[in-house]
Write a protein that holds these residues in place. Structure first.
Motif, mmCIF file in Angstrom:
data_model
loop_
_atom_site.group_PDB
_atom_site.id
_atom_site.type_symbol
_atom_site.label_atom_id
_atom_site.label_comp_id
_atom_site.label_asym_id
_atom_site.label_seq_id
_atom_site.Cartn_x
_atom_site.Cartn_y
_atom_site.Cartn_z
ATOM 1 N N LEU A 21 0.786 -0.953 0.452
ATOM 2 C CA LEU A 21 0.432 0.343 -0.016
ATOM 3 C C LEU A 21 0.918 1.488 0.381
ATOM 4 O O LEU A 21 0.015 2.124 -1.068
ATOM 5 C CB LEU A 21 -0.922 0.222 1.761
ATOM 6 C CG LEU A 21 -2.316 1.141 1.222
ATOM 7 C CD1 LEU A 21 -3.098 1.268 0.096
ATOM 8 C CD2 LEU A 21 -2.612 1.141 2.778
ATOM 9 N N ASP A 22 1.912 1.127 0.819
ATOM 10 C CA ASP A 22 2.737 2.612 0.965
ATOM 11 C C ASP A 22 4.157 2.742 -0.342
ATOM 12 O O ASP A 22 3.260 3.337 -0.720
ATOM 13 C CB ASP A 22 4.158 2.624 1.433
ATOM 14 C CG ASP A 22 3.518 1.859 2.855
ATOM 15 O OD1 ASP A 22 2.207 2.885 3.465
ATOM 16 O OD2 ASP A 22 4.259 1.944 4.124
ATOM 17 N N ILE A 23 3.943 1.519 -1.166
ATOM 18 C CA ILE A 23 4.350 1.830 -2.278
ATOM 19 C C ILE A 23 3.314 1.864 -2.859
ATOM 20 O O ILE A 23 4.057 2.970 -4.352
ATOM 21 C CB ILE A 23 5.177 0.297 -3.125
ATOM 22 C CG1 ILE A 23 6.100 -0.453 -2.205
ATOM 23 C CG2 ILE A 23 5.728 0.151 -4.176
ATOM 24 C CD1 ILE A 23 7.160 -1.857 -2.075
ATOM 25 N N HIS A 24 2.195 1.945 -3.112
ATOM 26 C CA HIS A 24 0.675 1.943 -4.742
ATOM 27 C C HIS A 24 0.879 3.626 -4.335
ATOM 28 O O HIS A 24 0.697 4.337 -5.169
ATOM 29 C CB HIS A 24 0.018 1.491 -4.210
ATOM 30 C CG HIS A 24 -1.537 1.904 -4.819
ATOM 31 N ND1 HIS A 24 -1.577 1.326 -6.385
ATOM 32 C CD2 HIS A 24 -2.290 2.557 -4.797
ATOM 33 C CE1 HIS A 24 -2.366 1.738 -6.591
ATOM 34 N NE2 HIS A 24 -3.204 2.267 -5.970
ATOM 35 N N ARG A 25 0.706 3.767 -2.793
ATOM 36 C CA ARG A 25 0.582 5.547 -2.542
ATOM 37 C C ARG A 25 1.505 6.430 -3.102
ATOM 38 O O ARG A 25 1.206 7.718 -3.627
ATOM 39 C CB ARG A 25 0.259 5.628 -1.322
ATOM 40 C CG ARG A 25 -1.219 5.390 -0.472
ATOM 41 C CD ARG A 25 -1.397 5.531 0.738
ATOM 42 N NE ARG A 25 -2.446 5.016 1.575
ATOM 43 C CZ ARG A 25 -2.297 4.708 2.705
ATOM 44 N NH1 ARG A 25 -1.532 4.875 3.818
ATOM 45 N NH2 ARG A 25 -3.877 4.180 3.189
ATOM 46 N N MET A 26 3.108 5.997 -3.306
ATOM 47 C CA MET A 26 3.930 6.898 -3.344
ATOM 48 C C MET A 26 3.700 6.782 -4.986
ATOM 49 O O MET A 26 4.242 7.624 -5.256
ATOM 50 C CB MET A 26 5.503 5.886 -3.201
ATOM 51 C CG MET A 26 6.353 6.875 -3.503
ATOM 52 S SD MET A 26 7.924 6.246 -2.413
ATOM 53 C CE MET A 26 7.524 6.254 -0.501
ATOM 54 N N VAL A 27 3.502 5.802 -5.424
ATOM 55 C CA VAL A 27 3.638 5.687 -6.794
ATOM 56 C C VAL A 27 2.966 6.705 -7.377
ATOM 57 O O VAL A 27 2.562 6.960 -8.281
ATOM 58 C CB VAL A 27 3.937 4.108 -7.330
ATOM 59 C CG1 VAL A 27 3.520 4.427 -9.410
ATOM 60 C CG2 VAL A 27 4.913 3.528 -7.265
ATOM 61 N N LEU A 28 1.173 6.247 -7.070
ATOM 62 C CA LEU A 28 0.270 7.090 -7.565
ATOM 63 C C LEU A 28 0.708 8.819 -7.380
ATOM 64 O O LEU A 28 0.308 8.909 -7.912
ATOM 65 C CB LEU A 28 -0.829 7.087 -7.110
ATOM 66 C CG LEU A 28 -2.118 7.283 -7.169
ATOM 67 C CD1 LEU A 28 -2.456 7.146 -8.246
ATOM 68 C CD2 LEU A 28 -3.698 7.151 -5.496
ATOM 69 N N GLY A 29 1.248 8.520 -6.187
ATOM 70 C CA GLY A 29 1.348 10.584 -5.482
ATOM 71 C C GLY A 29 2.332 10.900 -6.975
ATOM 72 O O GLY A 29 2.438 12.458 -7.230
ATOM 73 N N TYR A 30 3.164 10.416 -7.141
ATOM 74 C CA TYR A 30 4.404 10.675 -8.247
ATOM 75 C C TYR A 30 3.422 10.956 -9.803
ATOM 76 O O TYR A 30 4.179 12.109 -10.299
ATOM 77 C CB TYR A 30 5.665 9.090 -8.580
ATOM 78 C CG TYR A 30 6.797 10.086 -9.369
ATOM 79 C CD1 TYR A 30 7.289 11.027 -9.248
ATOM 80 C CD2 TYR A 30 6.270 9.212 -10.166
ATOM 81 C CE1 TYR A 30 8.275 11.426 -10.093
ATOM 82 C CE2 TYR A 30 7.225 9.626 -11.234
ATOM 83 C CZ TYR A 30 8.219 10.362 -11.186
ATOM 84 O OH TYR A 30 9.160 10.785 -12.502
ATOM 85 N N VAL A 31 2.867 9.728 -10.386
ATOM 86 C CA VAL A 31 2.613 10.006 -11.681
ATOM 87 C C VAL A 31 0.968 10.250 -11.265
ATOM 88 O O VAL A 31 1.050 11.843 -12.517
ATOM 89 C CB VAL A 31 1.524 8.320 -11.557
ATOM 90 C CG1 VAL A 31 0.616 9.134 -13.218
ATOM 91 C CG2 VAL A 31 2.116 7.710 -12.175
#
Length: 290
Positions: A233-243
Motif C-alpha cells: 500500500l505504501d509503494i502504491h501510494r508513493m507511485v500514485l502520488g508521483y504519477v
C-alpha cells in the motif's frame, strides 16, 4: 532532433546567453554579434529563414526587429528584472558609490522602489525614466545627463550598453544593468516552448513502466502478511502520488509493476529533461538500495 535558435546581441550579452544555452541540449544556436542593439534588424530577417526562433539581447533590439522584420517565427528578448538592479545596487554599495541620488532607465518605477525597499535603501532619492524600455539610446543619454547636473547626484543605472559606454566617456558615474543568469534561462525556456517543434513534442504521449527491484527481498524483511500488505500500500501510494505530479494515469500490472501515461512536456519538466527521478530517490530513502 535539435531546434535551431538565432541569438543576436552585443559581444558581452551573447557570451552570457551562450553560457546558459549549454543547459539546453535541444538548442542548436546560430549566433550573430552586433556592435549595437539597433543593428539587430539588419540580421534578423536573414536569420529567420534558418531558425525556428530568435532570441535578442534586449528590449531595444526586440523593438527594432519587430518594427522592421516581417516573419512568422517567434521572436523573444532577454528582459531586465529587479535582479539586475539588485546586483548593481549591491555592487555600488560595496564600493561606497551610493552617496546621493540615482537615475534609472529601462526598469519600471515599481521595480525600482521595491528593490530599494528590499535593500533598505528607500531613503535614496531616485528618478526613473518614464519612457518605454525600447527608447532610443540618445533619449536615455539625455535623461541621465540632465539628472547628473543636479545637486547630490550619485550615479546613473542604465539597461543599455551603449548608453553606459557614452556615460563613461562623459565621465558620468554609471552602472550597466545586465540581466541575471536566471533571467536568461527563463527567456530561453520561453523561446523553446514557443517553437513549432517543441509544441508538437509537448503533446507526445509518454508510456512508462515502474518496477520495484528485488520486491521479493523487501517482502522477506517483513514478519507478517499485514506488514507485507502495508508495504504494498505504501509503494502504491508513493507511485500514485508521483504519477499525479505528472498529471498522468496509473495502471497496476502486478505486485511490483506499474504502467503510467503522461505527456512528454510535463514528463521532461518534472524530470529535468529526464535527468532526475524523484520517485527512485524516495524509494531508496525509505527502504534502502537493494
Amino acid at each position: 532532433m535539435q531546434i535551431k535558435i538565432g541569438i543576436i546581441g552585443t559581444p558581452v550579452m551573447v557570451g552570457k546567453i551562450m553560457r546558459m544555452v549549454q543547459s539546453f541540449p535541444t538548442f542548436d544556436p546560430i549566433v550573430q554579434i552586433v556592435s549595437d542593439e539597433e543593428e539587430a534588424a539588419l540580421f534578423a530577417e536573414q536569420m529567420s529563414k534558418e531558425v525556428e526562433v530568435i532570441l535578442l539581447s534586449g528590449a531595444l533590439a526586440h523593438w527594432k526587429v519587430k518594427e522592421a522584420v516581417s516573419t512568422s517565427i517567434p521572436i523573444h528578448y532577454v528582459p531586465l528584472t529587479g535582479a539586475a538592479l539588485f546586483k548593481a545596487l549591491f555592487h555600488s554599495m560595496a564600493l561606497g558609490k551610493l552617496k546621493g541620488s540615482l537615475s534609472v532607465d529601462t526598469l519600471t518605477k515599481t521595480m525600482v522602489t521595491s528593490t530599494l525597499r528590499d535593500l533598505e535603501l528607500d531613503h535614496i532619492q531616485v528618478v526613473v525614466y518614464d519612457g518605454p524600455a525600447y527608447s532610443a539610446p540618445e533619449e536615455l543619454l539625455a535623461f541621465h545627463r540632465k539628472q547628473s547636473e543636479g545637486e547630490g547626484f550619485s550615479m546613473a543605472l542604465t539597461g543599455v550598453e551603449r548608453v553606459a559606454q557614452q556615460l563613461t566617456e562623459l565621465q558620468v558615474a554609471n552602472e550597466w544593468l545586465m540581466p541575471s543568469d536566471q533571467d536568461i534561462v527563463v527567456s530561453l525556456e520561453r523561446a523553446l516552448l514557443s517553437t513549432e517543434s517543441r509544441r508538437g513534442k509537448e503533446l507526445q504521449i509518454v508510456v512508462g513502466m515502474i518496477n520495484v527491484d528485488d520486491f521479493g527481498r523487501l517482502v522477506m524483511k517483513h514478519n507478517s502478511e499485514h506488514e507485507v500488505q502495508k508495504l504494498k500500500l505504501d509503494i502504491h501510494r508513493m507511485v500514485l502520488g508521483y504519477v499525479e505530479s505528472l498529471d498522468g494515469y496509473l495502471t497496476p500490472i502486478g505486485g511490483d509493476e506499474y504502467l503510467f501515461f503522461t505527456t512528454r512536456g510535463i514528463f521532461e519538466r518534472e524530470t529535468g529533461g529526464i535527468r532526475r527521478f524523484l520517485l527512485a530517490r524516495k524509494l531508496i530513502n525509505l527502504w534502502g538500495s537493494p
